[in-house]
Design a protein around this motif. Sequence first.
Motif, PDB file in Angstrom:
ATOM      1  N   GLY A  97       3.379  -2.054   4.178  1.00 49.48           N
ATOM      2  CA  GLY A  97       3.683  -1.568   4.048  1.00 49.48           C
ATOM      3  C   GLY A  97       5.181  -1.286   3.506  1.00 49.48           C
ATOM      4  O   GLY A  97       5.614  -2.160   3.092  1.00 49.48           O
ATOM      5  N   GLY A  98       6.289  -0.466   3.320  1.00 52.40           N
ATOM      6  CA  GLY A  98       7.880  -0.405   2.399  1.00 52.40           C
ATOM      7  C   GLY A  98       7.828   0.282   2.206  1.00 52.40           C
ATOM      8  O   GLY A  98       8.234   1.796   2.375  1.00 52.40           O
ATOM      9  N   ALA A  99       9.500   0.843   1.608  1.00 54.04           N
ATOM     10  CA  ALA A  99       9.930   1.601   1.481  1.00 54.04           C
ATOM     11  C   ALA A  99       9.622   2.831   0.558  1.00 54.04           C
ATOM     12  O   ALA A  99      10.581   4.001   0.779  1.00 54.04           O
ATOM     13  CB  ALA A  99      11.806   1.202   0.784  1.00 54.04           C
ATOM     14  N   VAL A 100       8.963   2.316  -0.385  1.00 60.96           N
ATOM     15  CA  VAL A 100       7.985   3.636  -1.530  1.00 60.96           C
ATOM     16  C   VAL A 100       6.993   3.966  -0.583  1.00 60.96           C
ATOM     17  O   VAL A 100       6.430   4.113   0.583  1.00 60.96           O
ATOM     18  CB  VAL A 100       7.156   3.158  -2.735  1.00 60.96           C
ATOM     19  N   ARG A 101       7.736   5.477  -0.681  1.00 61.89           N
ATOM     20  CA  ARG A 101       7.059   6.333   0.142  1.00 61.89           C
ATOM     21  C   ARG A 101       5.937   7.024  -0.559  1.00 61.89           C
ATOM     22  O   ARG A 101       5.764   7.624  -2.224  1.00 61.89           O
ATOM     23  CB  ARG A 101       7.750   7.941   0.096  1.00 61.89           C
ATOM     24  N   ALA A 118      -5.126  19.717   0.959  1.00 59.51           N
ATOM     25  CA  ALA A 118      -5.264  20.686   1.314  1.00 59.51           C
ATOM     26  C   ALA A 118      -5.940  21.136   2.896  1.00 59.51           C
ATOM     27  O   ALA A 118      -6.228  22.575   3.526  1.00 59.51           O
ATOM     28  CB  ALA A 118      -6.801  21.306   0.772  1.00 59.51           C
ATOM     29  N   HIS A 119      -6.435  20.022   3.246  1.00 59.57           N
ATOM     30  CA  HIS A 119      -7.426  20.624   4.902  1.00 59.57           C
ATOM     31  C   HIS A 119      -6.693  19.687   6.280  1.00 59.57           C
ATOM     32  O   HIS A 119      -6.758  19.155   7.271  1.00 59.57           O
ATOM     33  CB  HIS A 119      -8.656  19.648   4.583  1.00 59.57           C
ATOM     34  N   GLY A 120      -5.103  19.092   5.362  1.00 59.26           N
ATOM     35  CA  GLY A 120      -4.667  18.121   6.450  1.00 59.26           C
ATOM     36  C   GLY A 120      -3.400  17.623   5.990  1.00 59.26           C
ATOM     37  O   GLY A 120      -3.416  17.527   4.838  1.00 59.26           O
ATOM     38  N   VAL A 121      -2.924  16.153   6.184  1.00 59.05           N
ATOM     39  CA  VAL A 121      -1.892  15.085   6.526  1.00 59.05           C
ATOM     40  C   VAL A 121      -2.704  14.091   6.652  1.00 59.05           C
ATOM     41  O   VAL A 121      -3.484  13.765   7.818  1.00 59.05           O
ATOM     42  CB  VAL A 121      -0.431  15.195   6.386  1.00 59.05           C
ATOM     43  N   LEU A 122      -2.641  12.754   6.215  1.00 57.97           N
ATOM     44  CA  LEU A 122      -3.809  11.999   6.314  1.00 57.97           C
ATOM     45  C   LEU A 122      -2.809  10.764   6.117  1.00 57.97           C
ATOM     46  O   LEU A 122      -1.544  10.714   4.996  1.00 57.97           O
ATOM     47  CB  LEU A 122      -4.855  11.535   5.036  1.00 57.97           C
ATOM     48  N   PRO A 123      -2.772   9.747   6.612  1.00 54.69           N
ATOM     49  CA  PRO A 123      -2.233   8.612   6.264  1.00 54.69           C
ATOM     50  C   PRO A 123      -2.128   8.063   5.128  1.00 54.69           C
ATOM     51  O   PRO A 123      -3.280   7.401   4.931  1.00 54.69           O
ATOM     52  CB  PRO A 123      -2.227   8.180   8.137  1.00 54.69           C
ATOM     53  N   VAL A 124      -1.105   6.819   4.806  1.00 52.81           N
ATOM     54  CA  VAL A 124      -1.520   6.017   3.564  1.00 52.81           C
ATOM     55  C   VAL A 124      -1.489   4.447   4.634  1.00 52.81           C
ATOM     56  O   VAL A 124       0.010   4.340   5.309  1.00 52.81           O
ATOM     57  CB  VAL A 124       0.139   6.015   3.167  1.00 52.81           C
ATOM     58  N   VAL A 160       0.282  -0.615   0.088  1.00 52.87           N
ATOM     59  CA  VAL A 160       0.442   0.542   0.398  1.00 52.87           C
ATOM     60  C   VAL A 160       0.991   1.333  -0.316  1.00 52.87           C
ATOM     61  O   VAL A 160       0.051   2.070   0.275  1.00 52.87           O
ATOM     62  CB  VAL A 160      -1.055   0.371   1.092  1.00 52.87           C
ATOM     63  N   GLY A 161       1.922   1.397   0.181  1.00 59.54           N
ATOM     64  CA  GLY A 161       3.207   2.346   0.388  1.00 59.54           C
ATOM     65  C   GLY A 161       3.159   2.914   1.301  1.00 59.54           C
ATOM     66  O   GLY A 161       2.389   2.113   2.494  1.00 59.54           O
ATOM     67  N   SER A 162       3.596   4.298   1.789  1.00 60.33           N
ATOM     68  CA  SER A 162       4.340   4.821   2.900  1.00 60.33           C
ATOM     69  C   SER A 162       3.901   5.615   3.326  1.00 60.33           C
ATOM     70  O   SER A 162       4.211   6.358   2.244  1.00 60.33           O
ATOM     71  CB  SER A 162       5.380   3.801   3.233  1.00 60.33           C
ATOM     72  N   GLY A 163       4.233   6.371   4.591  1.00 66.05           N
ATOM     73  CA  GLY A 163       4.082   7.745   4.770  1.00 66.05           C
ATOM     74  C   GLY A 163       2.625   8.231   4.526  1.00 66.05           C
ATOM     75  O   GLY A 163       2.041   7.652   5.540  1.00 66.05           O
TER      76      GLY A 163
END
Length: 286
Positions: free
Chosen positions: A228-232, A206-212, A198-201
């Motif tokens: 997850g993993g190394a891919v951001r 616009a309204h903030g930061v959401l998790p992956v 699923v990726g990471s980071g």
Amino acid sequence: MKTLYLDCSMGAAGDMLTAALLELHPDPAAFLEKMNGLALPGVAVTAAPCVKCGITGTHVSVTVNGEEEESVEAGTPHGHEHRHYHEEAHGHEHTHSHPHPHEHGHEHGHGEAHHSHAGMREIEHILSHLDLPEKVRADALAVYALIAEAEAKVHGRPVSEVHFHEVGAMDAVADITGVCLLLHELAPERIIASSVHVGSGHVHCAHGVLPVPAPAAAEILRGVPIYGGAVRGELCTPTGAALLKYFADDFAPLPVIKVSKIGYGMGKKDFAWANCVRAMIGETEI
């Protein structure tokens, strides 16, 4: 048993799944002609060779009135589709804070001319007028329902208030219908997918930061093995998640299989890892 295996080690998105399955099709040109013959309003589907990490595959593009969808997130590096589903009560903003399945790799203008919406009823109406086998139509509606239900749950609204941006809706119909039709024509007896990267980071909105993974994708992927993993960045989109959840009979490592054909469906961005979904079709004993 005729088995399809989907390697999702770089996630999954509608365009990448379409491209990977298209490479397995005995007549890709005829399939594209059929897709374009559906006469989806303003939609054109094209495919072109694409090379990632020295591997040649296919990249599928869907244009709506000559435009491709484009991500509106700053800092989402993956490059699949970024499709935007709107919740009517929340206005017209294009961020992860609203019901938007995000597909990477399309470009899309956000001018006022495109600020109209379609809900599930309108999607049902569009699909009902396409020249499709009834099974394909039912599959496409079921995939849409998974996405709409996840968005509604995440945002605490009824499904009836989940709406789809005009360009994104047509683009999504093409991707979802394309995958459903390809699977109908390829006719595997069993579909197995790998665990889903699923990726990471985080995704900056616009309204903030959401998790992956994004909340809607995470909701759809309940019960599915993910990592997850190394891919951001966001590797598995809600549309990709819904297609996998609906069609996969199992999520498991590659079984013993006599592979007859391999397809590579490429995303837009370049990474140290080949940015693709790999599809393999062949015979398994069970």
